[in-house]
Design an enzyme around this catalytic site. Structure first.
Site, mmCIF file in Angstrom:
data_model
loop_
_atom_site.group_PDB
_atom_site.id
_atom_site.type_symbol
_atom_site.label_atom_id
_atom_site.label_comp_id
_atom_site.label_asym_id
_atom_site.label_seq_id
_atom_site.Cartn_x
_atom_site.Cartn_y
_atom_site.Cartn_z
ATOM 1 N N PHE A 142 -18.533 -16.879 35.564
ATOM 2 C CA PHE A 142 -20.068 -17.521 35.376
ATOM 3 C C PHE A 142 -21.150 -16.460 34.314
ATOM 4 C CE2 PHE A 142 -19.558 -19.409 39.986
ATOM 5 C CZ PHE A 142 -19.562 -20.012 39.365
ATOM 6 N N ARG B 275 -12.434 -4.949 42.911
ATOM 7 C CA ARG B 275 -13.698 -5.640 43.615
ATOM 8 C C ARG B 275 -14.038 -4.589 44.868
ATOM 9 N NH1 ARG B 275 -14.760 -11.249 47.079
ATOM 10 N NH2 ARG B 275 -12.425 -11.168 48.052
ATOM 11 N N HIS C 105 -13.728 -11.402 40.085
ATOM 12 C CA HIS C 105 -13.186 -12.672 39.995
ATOM 13 C C HIS C 105 -12.505 -13.542 39.172
ATOM 14 C CE1 HIS C 105 -15.286 -12.979 44.067
ATOM 15 N NE2 HIS C 105 -14.122 -14.177 44.803
ATOM 16 N N GLU D 188 -28.302 -16.503 35.940
ATOM 17 C CA GLU D 188 -27.605 -15.548 35.957
ATOM 18 C C GLU D 188 -28.420 -14.870 34.175
ATOM 19 O OE1 GLU D 188 -23.775 -16.449 38.324
ATOM 20 O OE2 GLU D 188 -26.315 -17.678 36.882
ATOM 21 N N SER E 110 -20.194 -11.413 47.850
ATOM 22 C CA SER E 110 -18.278 -11.636 47.024
ATOM 23 C C SER E 110 -18.614 -10.185 45.916
ATOM 24 C CB SER E 110 -17.923 -12.979 46.021
ATOM 25 O OG SER E 110 -18.497 -13.802 47.328
#
Length: 332
Positions: A107, A24, A131, A81, A51
């Site tokens: 998510f 990331r 993540h 989302e 993040s």
């Protein structure tokens, strides 16, 4: 006009030689090069820019009001989302811009319907999903996606790429911008991964475009193939070193891209003569049996995770070079 993949690779410098960073974090560097190379590229996040690390520096924020402009390239979609995916589809249907949107991988379930529309309608959207595994750690099993990557891989016309290190991350972003006939999902780690400096930069970047490549060629006669994606490639490389002669390592960032290659290329990476095959991934392993065969071995995570520091969760659930070595020796 979007530059060719070769031109983009030439324009993006080596990301992280000799330094281990999360993919990331590598993405936060790459995305700013992509923005320069593809001016119509847009980025956004479902309230997780900090993040996801997908903010375009000097790109401005889209909207009206304080610090926002309608010329901005960063979208704040809010914690929704599904709405983000729908807006991305609308932008892509318009045809001028190349939208991307980010959230935690776990998510993505909230936006599956909009991803399906993008894949069905052949929209070149980009999903940045960070993540990516049980390595998330203390957030616990609610935030640790074990089934999610495989659930995305079954979408027709969705290119799912889980890069192993910063240079594979470059390849993932370049592919997403070269693609004209459908969406791409880029799956990135929260935790640092080993930068695979022992593999040439160009090999890692171009290997992503083909879905899989030989990361470590065997010395002597081929005895076993170890394949992995994402953060587990570093463990496959370390295990092969310890196991000695005859062990090949294959990095497979994208199953569907690999499956699109010619039979000659696929056989050159996974020779049919070698049936001793082991795959490793920090998630459910059923998708890997198409490559290891029914008699092959998959070192995977067939349960939900638990709350603890990421390295402890990885170790307890067998995602280490040491456990891979043990499994390979038992299989040999």
């Amino acid at each position: 006009q979007t530059p060719s993949a070769e031109e983009m690779f030439k324009a993006i410098p080596e990301i992280s030689k000799g330094k281990n960073i999360a993919t990331r974090e590598a993405g936060s560097i790459v995305i700013n090069h992509i923005s320069d190379l593809v001016p119509q590229f847009l980025s956004g996040s479902a309230d997780l820019h900090g993040s996801n690390k997908n903010y375009i520096k000097n790109g401005g924020n889209f909207g009206r009001g304080f610090d926002k402009t309608y010329a901005g390239k960063n979208f704040y979609f809010g914690i929704r989302e599904h709405g983000m995916g729908a807006i991305m589809n609308g932008i892509s249907f318009h045809g001028l811009f190349r939208p991307s949107g980010a959230t935690f991988l776990v998510f993505v379930d909230y936006m599956r319907a909009t991803i399906r529309v993008a894949a069905l309608a052949e929209l070149p959207t980009t999903y940045i999903l960070t993540h990516d595994s049980i390595g998330v750690g203390e957030d616990g099993p609610t935030h640790q996606p074990v089934e999610t990557v495989s659930s995305l891989r079954v979408f027709p016309n969705l290119d799912v790429i889980r890069p192993a290190d910063p240079e594979e991350t470059v390849g993932a972003y370049v592919h997403s911008q070269q693609r004209q006939d459908g969406p791409t999902a880029i799956i990135l780690t929260r935790q640092n991964v080993k930068t695979l400096d022992e593999i040439p930069v160009q090999t890692r970047r171009e290997g992503v475009l083909k879905g899989a490549y030989v990361a470590k060629k065997e010395s002597g006669a081929l005895k076993m193939i170890i394949m992995a994606s994402g953060s587990e490639v570093q463990h496959a490389m370390a295990a092969a070193e310890q196991l000695g002669d005859g062990i090949r390592v294959v990095s497979m960032p994208s199953m569907n891209l690999f499956n699109k290659q010619s039979k000659e290329y696929r056989d050159s990476v996974l020779p049919p003569s070698c049936l001793k095959r082991v795959a490793m991934e920090a998630g459910v392993g059923s998708m890997w049996y198409q490559y290891v065969g029914l008699d092959g071995k998959v070192v995977s995570v067939e349960r939900f995770g638990f709350s603890a520091p990421g390295d402890i969760v990885m170790s307890e659930l067998g995602m280490t070079a040491e456990n891979l070595i043990k499994e390979c020796k038992a299989y040999m």
